[in-house]
Design an enzyme around this catalytic site. Structure first.
Site, mmCIF file in Angstrom:
data_model
loop_
_atom_site.group_PDB
_atom_site.id
_atom_site.type_symbol
_atom_site.label_atom_id
_atom_site.label_comp_id
_atom_site.label_asym_id
_atom_site.label_seq_id
_atom_site.Cartn_x
_atom_site.Cartn_y
_atom_site.Cartn_z
ATOM 1 N N GLN A 40 39.199 8.167 58.492
ATOM 2 C CA GLN A 40 38.847 8.928 58.466
ATOM 3 C C GLN A 40 40.090 9.983 57.924
ATOM 4 O O GLN A 40 40.950 9.772 58.032
ATOM 5 C CB GLN A 40 38.807 9.797 60.100
ATOM 6 C CG GLN A 40 39.065 10.340 60.875
ATOM 7 C CD GLN A 40 38.004 11.264 60.729
ATOM 8 O OE1 GLN A 40 36.756 11.097 60.698
ATOM 9 N NE2 GLN A 40 38.021 13.049 60.649
ATOM 10 N N LYS A 83 31.551 11.102 66.111
ATOM 11 C CA LYS A 83 30.681 10.329 64.611
ATOM 12 C C LYS A 83 30.244 9.022 65.181
ATOM 13 O O LYS A 83 28.614 8.858 64.929
ATOM 14 C CB LYS A 83 30.657 10.041 63.421
ATOM 15 C CG LYS A 83 31.497 11.068 62.134
ATOM 16 C CD LYS A 83 33.053 10.887 60.954
ATOM 17 C CE LYS A 83 32.952 12.035 60.918
ATOM 18 N NZ LYS A 83 34.241 11.865 59.775
ATOM 19 N N ASP A 115 31.227 7.850 52.860
ATOM 20 C CA ASP A 115 31.251 8.859 53.214
ATOM 21 C C ASP A 115 30.890 9.934 51.354
ATOM 22 O O ASP A 115 31.326 11.098 51.413
ATOM 23 C CB ASP A 115 32.426 9.520 53.219
ATOM 24 C CG ASP A 115 32.798 10.297 54.609
ATOM 25 O OD1 ASP A 115 31.496 10.424 55.291
ATOM 26 O OD2 ASP A 115 34.213 10.103 54.979
#
Ligand code: NDP
Length: 283
Positions: free
Chosen positions: A94, A50, A117
């Site tokens: 994460q 990422k 996200d």
């Protein structure tokens, strides 16, 4: 004739190129804070992917590697600090988090306007209520991959196997918005093969390697394999038996090289969108 292989890497590269051009025109780089709690090797690899992808398009990211034994309250306080920091545009935690933490509570500490996200309850709630929202990356990736081979999804029968907060549930909403007739299957679904065989679009998001065999697939269907599983030999594999499915489907995503690279790209897209929204609001 075999199925068309949907090249997630190539589609991702195309979108990243466009994002890089867009970001190059900004007066400053968008800034993404990435929180990694603990030392799970798979999570470390995902975070590296990422941050490398972010750098590739000109997004500045900072990774905060935090202790696996920190308390949930300490993590939430850390997120609140990032929420209040005007130099941070977007925040990503994460997953998975250590077992002593409640992932939903931690995610909900992220300010909804910084939610890279799209997994906070606020953004998911807006999505389900039909309001503009930051949307989760993997469902966005699945939709883009489907649209790349089936631009008109109106009236298509879509079956999603999996109903998680991360993938299955928000994807069902995106496919409803794309005018599909959506069936959500899960571990208690009766005669899964029969349900799947009705699908013009079949998405497997279970984490069960080999669950979807050739006889689950309607000839010509678009098959999206979200699963990421590791075999005993260390090879990555999806939820679909690819070698069988490829002979029956009309189009199919490979694992690796399908949903994975597009998920990362949708994250970058979300960060750019967050940055632009902030700019428009004059913040
Ligand atoms: P979860 O474990 O949260 O959810 C799995 C879902 O699959 C559940 O809804 C479960 O049903 C259902 N399921 C499990 N076994 C069966 C079965 N035998 N028959 C039918 N349904 C079943 O997983 P996630 O949604 O987080 O992830 C799913 C997969 O996608 C994983 O392999 C994960 O690694 C991968 N993934 C890949 C990403 C990418 O970028 N490519 C991103 C995110 C995830 P029930 O609700 O009844 O328990």
């Amino acid at each position: 004739m075999g199925a068309k292989i949907i090249d997630g890497k190539a589609l991702a590269a195309e979108i990243r190129q466009a994002l890089a051009t867009q970001v190059a025109g900004f007066e400053r780089a968008p800034r993404l804070a990435v929180i990694l709690v603990g030392d799970d090797p798979a999570s470390q690899v995902y975070v590296r992917h990422k941050t490398a992808a972010a750098a590739e398009v000109g997004i500045q990211s900072e990774t905060y590697q935090l202790s696996p034994v920190m308390t949930q309250d300490a993590l939430i306080s850390f997120i609140v600090e990032l929420n209040e920091n005007p130099d941070v545009d977007a925040i990503l935690v994460q997953l998975p988090l250590p077992p002593h933490m409640n992932a939903a509570a931690v995610l909900d500490a992220i300010h909804p306007d910084k939610d890279a996200d799209g997994l906070t309850s606020r953004n998911l709630g807006k999505l389900f209520a039909g309001y503009p929202a930051i949307k989760p990356c993997t469902p966005l990736a699945c939709l883009a991959l489907i649209k790349s081979v089936m631009p008109d999804t109106e009236g298509a029968n879509a079956v999603i196997v999996g109903r998680s907060r991360l993938v299955g549930k928000p994807l069902a909403q995106l496919l409803l918005e794309a005018q599909c007739t959506v069936t959500q299957a899960h571990s208690r679904t009766r005669d899964l093969a029969d349900v799947c065989r009705r699908a013009d679009i079949l998405v497997a998001a279970t984490g069960r390697p080999g669950l979807i065999t050739g006889d689950f697939i309607k000839p010509g269907a678009v098959v999206i394999d979200v699963g990421i599983n590791r075999t005993a030999a260390g090879k990555l594999t999806g939820d679909v038996v690819f070698d069988d499915a490829v002979k029956i489907a009309g189009a199919i995503t490979p694992v690796p090289g399908g949903v994975g690279p597009m998920t990362v790209t949708m994250l970058l897209q979300n960060v750019v969108d967050i940055f632009l929204k902030k700019k428009l609001a004059g913040i």
